[in-house]
Design a protein around this motif. Structure first.
Motif, PDB file in Angstrom:
ATOM      1  N   LEU A 338      54.388  18.683 -19.713  1.00  0.00           N
ATOM      2  CA  LEU A 338      53.263  18.585 -18.786  1.00  0.00           C
ATOM      3  C   LEU A 338      52.662  19.948 -18.431  1.00  0.00           C
ATOM      4  N   PRO A 339      53.441  20.975 -18.076  1.00  0.00           N
ATOM      5  CA  PRO A 339      52.826  22.265 -17.756  1.00  0.00           C
ATOM      6  C   PRO A 339      52.024  22.836 -18.921  1.00  0.00           C
ATOM      7  N   GLU A 340      52.531  22.628 -20.145  1.00  0.00           N
ATOM      8  CA  GLU A 340      51.814  23.130 -21.316  1.00  0.00           C
ATOM      9  C   GLU A 340      50.516  22.355 -21.539  1.00  0.00           C
ATOM     10  N   LYS A 341      50.546  21.045 -21.279  1.00  0.00           N
ATOM     11  CA  LYS A 341      49.321  20.243 -21.371  1.00  0.00           C
ATOM     12  C   LYS A 341      48.249  20.805 -20.436  1.00  0.00           C
ATOM     13  N   LEU A 342      48.640  21.080 -19.208  1.00  0.00           N
ATOM     14  CA  LEU A 342      47.696  21.583 -18.217  1.00  0.00           C
ATOM     15  C   LEU A 342      47.193  22.977 -18.597  1.00  0.00           C
ATOM     16  N   LYS A 343      48.072  23.795 -19.155  1.00  0.00           N
ATOM     17  CA  LYS A 343      47.676  25.134 -19.577  1.00  0.00           C
ATOM     18  C   LYS A 343      46.635  25.072 -20.697  1.00  0.00           C
ATOM     19  N   ILE A 344      46.858  24.170 -21.655  1.00  0.00           N
ATOM     20  CA  ILE A 344      45.921  24.012 -22.771  1.00  0.00           C
ATOM     21  C   ILE A 344      44.570  23.509 -22.266  1.00  0.00           C
ATOM     22  N   ILE A 345      44.607  22.558 -21.335  1.00  0.00           N
ATOM     23  CA  ILE A 345      43.359  22.022 -20.779  1.00  0.00           C
ATOM     24  C   ILE A 345      42.572  23.123 -20.069  1.00  0.00           C
ATOM     25  N   CYS A 346      43.245  23.888 -19.243  1.00  0.00           N
ATOM     26  CA  CYS A 346      42.559  24.975 -18.513  1.00  0.00           C
ATOM     27  C   CYS A 346      41.986  26.009 -19.472  1.00  0.00           C
ATOM     28  N   LYS A 347      42.733  26.325 -20.538  1.00  0.00           N
ATOM     29  CA  LYS A 347      42.244  27.284 -21.518  1.00  0.00           C
ATOM     30  C   LYS A 347      41.031  26.726 -22.260  1.00  0.00           C
ATOM     31  N   SER A 348      41.054  25.404 -22.529  1.00  0.00           N
ATOM     32  CA  SER A 348      39.933  24.771 -23.223  1.00  0.00           C
ATOM     33  C   SER A 348      38.688  24.712 -22.342  1.00  0.00           C
ATOM     34  N   ILE A 349      38.894  24.508 -21.048  1.00  0.00           N
ATOM     35  CA  ILE A 349      37.756  24.502 -20.121  1.00  0.00           C
ATOM     36  C   ILE A 349      37.100  25.872 -20.110  1.00  0.00           C
ATOM     37  N   GLY A 350      37.920  26.919 -20.138  1.00  0.00           N
ATOM     38  CA  GLY A 350      37.401  28.278 -20.201  1.00  0.00           C
ATOM     39  C   GLY A 350      37.305  28.925 -18.842  1.00  0.00           C
ATOM     40  N   GLY A 351      36.725  30.115 -18.854  1.00  0.00           N
ATOM     41  CA  GLY A 351      36.586  30.843 -17.602  1.00  0.00           C
ATOM     42  C   GLY A 351      37.945  31.247 -17.064  1.00  0.00           C
ATOM     43  N   ASP A 352      38.079  31.205 -15.785  1.00  0.00           N
ATOM     44  CA  ASP A 352      39.343  31.537 -15.120  1.00  0.00           C
ATOM     45  C   ASP A 352      40.030  30.282 -14.590  1.00  0.00           C
ATOM     46  N   SER A 353      39.888  29.194 -15.306  1.00  0.00           N
ATOM     47  CA  SER A 353      40.481  27.926 -14.865  1.00  0.00           C
ATOM     48  C   SER A 353      42.006  28.038 -14.817  1.00  0.00           C
ATOM     49  N   THR A 354      42.587  27.567 -13.721  1.00  0.00           N
ATOM     50  CA  THR A 354      44.037  27.606 -13.538  1.00  0.00           C
ATOM     51  C   THR A 354      44.515  26.293 -12.921  1.00  0.00           C
ATOM     52  N   PHE A 355      45.816  26.129 -12.828  1.00  0.00           N
ATOM     53  CA  PHE A 355      46.374  24.930 -12.201  1.00  0.00           C
ATOM     54  C   PHE A 355      47.576  25.306 -11.348  1.00  0.00           C
ATOM     55  N   GLU A 356      47.884  24.442 -10.394  1.00  0.00           N
ATOM     56  CA  GLU A 356      49.073  24.573  -9.557  1.00  0.00           C
ATOM     57  C   GLU A 356      49.799  23.236  -9.543  1.00  0.00           C
ATOM     58  N   MET A 357      51.135  23.299  -9.564  1.00  0.00           N
ATOM     59  CA  MET A 357      51.946  22.079  -9.483  1.00  0.00           C
ATOM     60  C   MET A 357      52.850  22.159  -8.272  1.00  0.00           C
ATOM     61  N   ASN A 358      52.812  21.117  -7.466  1.00  0.00           N
ATOM     62  CA  ASN A 358      53.692  21.013  -6.304  1.00  0.00           C
ATOM     63  C   ASN A 358      54.228  19.588  -6.249  1.00  0.00           C
ATOM     64  N   GLY A 359      55.393  19.410  -6.886  1.00  0.00           N
ATOM     65  CA  GLY A 359      55.928  18.047  -6.987  1.00  0.00           C
ATOM     66  C   GLY A 359      55.018  17.190  -7.848  1.00  0.00           C
ATOM     67  N   ASN A 360      54.569  16.059  -7.307  1.00  0.00           N
ATOM     68  CA  ASN A 360      53.681  15.159  -8.043  1.00  0.00           C
ATOM     69  C   ASN A 360      52.209  15.439  -7.762  1.00  0.00           C
ATOM     70  N   GLN A 361      51.915  16.537  -7.107  1.00  0.00           N
ATOM     71  CA  GLN A 361      50.533  16.916  -6.809  1.00  0.00           C
ATOM     72  C   GLN A 361      50.119  18.090  -7.702  1.00  0.00           C
ATOM     73  N   ILE A 362      49.012  17.914  -8.417  1.00  0.00           N
ATOM     74  CA  ILE A 362      48.479  18.957  -9.299  1.00  0.00           C
ATOM     75  C   ILE A 362      47.067  19.316  -8.844  1.00  0.00           C
ATOM     76  N   THR A 363      46.792  20.605  -8.763  1.00  0.00           N
ATOM     77  CA  THR A 363      45.468  21.063  -8.352  1.00  0.00           C
ATOM     78  C   THR A 363      44.888  21.949  -9.446  1.00  0.00           C
ATOM     79  N   ILE A 364      43.678  21.626  -9.883  1.00  0.00           N
ATOM     80  CA  ILE A 364      42.967  22.406 -10.893  1.00  0.00           C
ATOM     81  C   ILE A 364      41.912  23.263 -10.208  1.00  0.00           C
ATOM     82  N   HIS A 365      41.910  24.548 -10.510  1.00  0.00           N
ATOM     83  CA  HIS A 365      40.894  25.466  -9.988  1.00  0.00           C
ATOM     84  C   HIS A 365      39.987  25.896 -11.126  1.00  0.00           C
ATOM     85  N   SER A 366      38.716  25.593 -11.020  1.00  0.00           N
ATOM     86  CA  SER A 366      37.780  25.938 -12.090  1.00  0.00           C
ATOM     87  C   SER A 366      36.351  26.031 -11.579  1.00  0.00           C
TER      88      SER A 366
END
Length: 370
Positions: A338-366
């Protein structure tokens, strides 16, 4: 083990599990031999207890009432012969010894009956390995995660691997994997997505089996009170064999490929390989979203990709919908934690897109697609 310093009767030794292991299996983890040699009087008592325990040793065959009676009578005769040889002529002493022998005989009878009941009403003891035993075998400090909720919990390991831990399950693992192996210990059910590292294989210890992988995704179902252990592979390849803690373990190893499964019969130490899981009714009904959903995306809107991940992992993803509403991605995430999936997605979106994981809550910053 300080309590053994107070042992004054043979019954005390017979009731001590570590003493039984030392005498019957020749495994002296508690230092019985050294402790015995410290005192001559103690050594004599230990020797008497040893002879008695060996005399009443139960073989691995079925026990009938007649066999119990015969074994008890044989043990009684051995005790009586030994005592008669040294019998004092005084009647008072004779009475006391007879009273003592009666107590020993009663204790032996209780032991035989208990062994008979246990042997016929439970899983064979020499095949059962508990979660606590697995943990005790590991000398490294472990972190234990228990899922007491009603929904699966996502655990991210230090190597980037992810584990979807089901309710009423627990997982123990090293905070940081050191050495040449990555080991975790499972009680219950979990879906694993392992980060690839050929130089550092990943091992899952669950009840009586060990599952070895390098980088793949698979599910293990290993509840302590259930008769079987199941391993189901989604991607990659895994190898499954018996744990060395099983007294009758062999070097037999089963290799599983995608959409194959294994059902391990704990009582008989039997591996049943299932090459077509759709024909196994129990397995077919137990397959979850994460094992069925496709993570192959070809020009798919980002909101649909996030929705797929939410359904698979039962997580909640918070992302800037307005900024990402026109984003479409083409990518393969099938064999990624799962963390790698999110990393690939953020990289594909581009820019400075990042993610945070806190238990079952995921936040995407883009700030949007680039």
């Amino acid at each position: 083990m300080q309590k053994r310093n107070n042992y004054t009767e043979i019954e005390d030794f017979l009731a001590d599990e570590s003493f039984q292991v030392w005498i019957l299996s020749k495994i002296d983890e508690q230092g019985w031999e050294e402790w015995t040699l410290e005192n001559r009087q103690r050594a004599k008592l230990v020797e008497d207890a040893r002879l008695l325990l060996l005399a009443m040793k139960v073989t691995d065959t079925d026990l009938s009432q007649n066999k119990i009676h015969e074994a008890l009578e044989a043990t009684w005769n051995k005790i009586e012969e030994k005592e008669n040889y040294n019998l004092n002529k005084k009647s008072k002493v004779k009475f006391l010894k007879t009273y003592w022998l009666s107590g020993i005989a009663a204790a032996i009878l209780l032991i035989f009956i208990s062994l008979y009941i246990f042997k016929n009403n439970s899983i064979i003891t020499n095949t059962v390995v508990t979660y606590n035993e697995l943990i005790e075998e590991n000398n490294e400090g472990l972190v234990e995660q228990t899922n007491n909720s009603v929904i699966p919990q996502t655990i991210t390991l230090s190597d980037g691997s992810s584990v979807l831990l089901q309710p009423k399950s627990k997982l123990s693992y090293s905070k940081i994997f050191i050495g040449n192996e990555r080991k975790v210990y499972l009680s219950g059910e979990a879906f694993f997505e392992i980060s690839k590292n050929p130089k550092k294989p990943f091992f899952v210890y669950a009840n009586e089996i060990v599952t070895r992988v390098v980088g793949t995704s698979f599910r293990i179902k290993a509840y302590q009170d259930q008769q079987n252990v199941e391993v189901l592979v989604r991607t990659g390849k895994v190898r499954v064999k018996s744990n060395n803690l099983v007294s009758n373990s062999t070097d037999h190893e089963v290799t599983l490929l995608p959409n194959q499964a294994l059902r391990f019969i704990r009582k008989d130490l039997v591996f049943n390989k299932i090459t077509n899981i759709t024909k196994d009714e129990a397995l077919a009904h137990s397959v979850g979203n994460i094992e069925q959903l496709s993570f192959e995306f070809n020009d798919i809107p980002i909101d649909q990709i996030f929705e797929t991940i939410e359904q698979a992992y039962l997580v909640n993803i918070d992302y800037p919908k307005d900024k990402l509403k026109d984003c479409h991605l083409t990518t393969s995430l099938s064999d990624q934690p799962l963390p790698e999936k999110l990393k690939i997605i953020c990289k594909s979106i581009g820019g400075d897109s990042t993610f945070e994981m806190n238990g079952n809550q995921i936040t995407i910053h883009s700030e949007g697609c680039y």
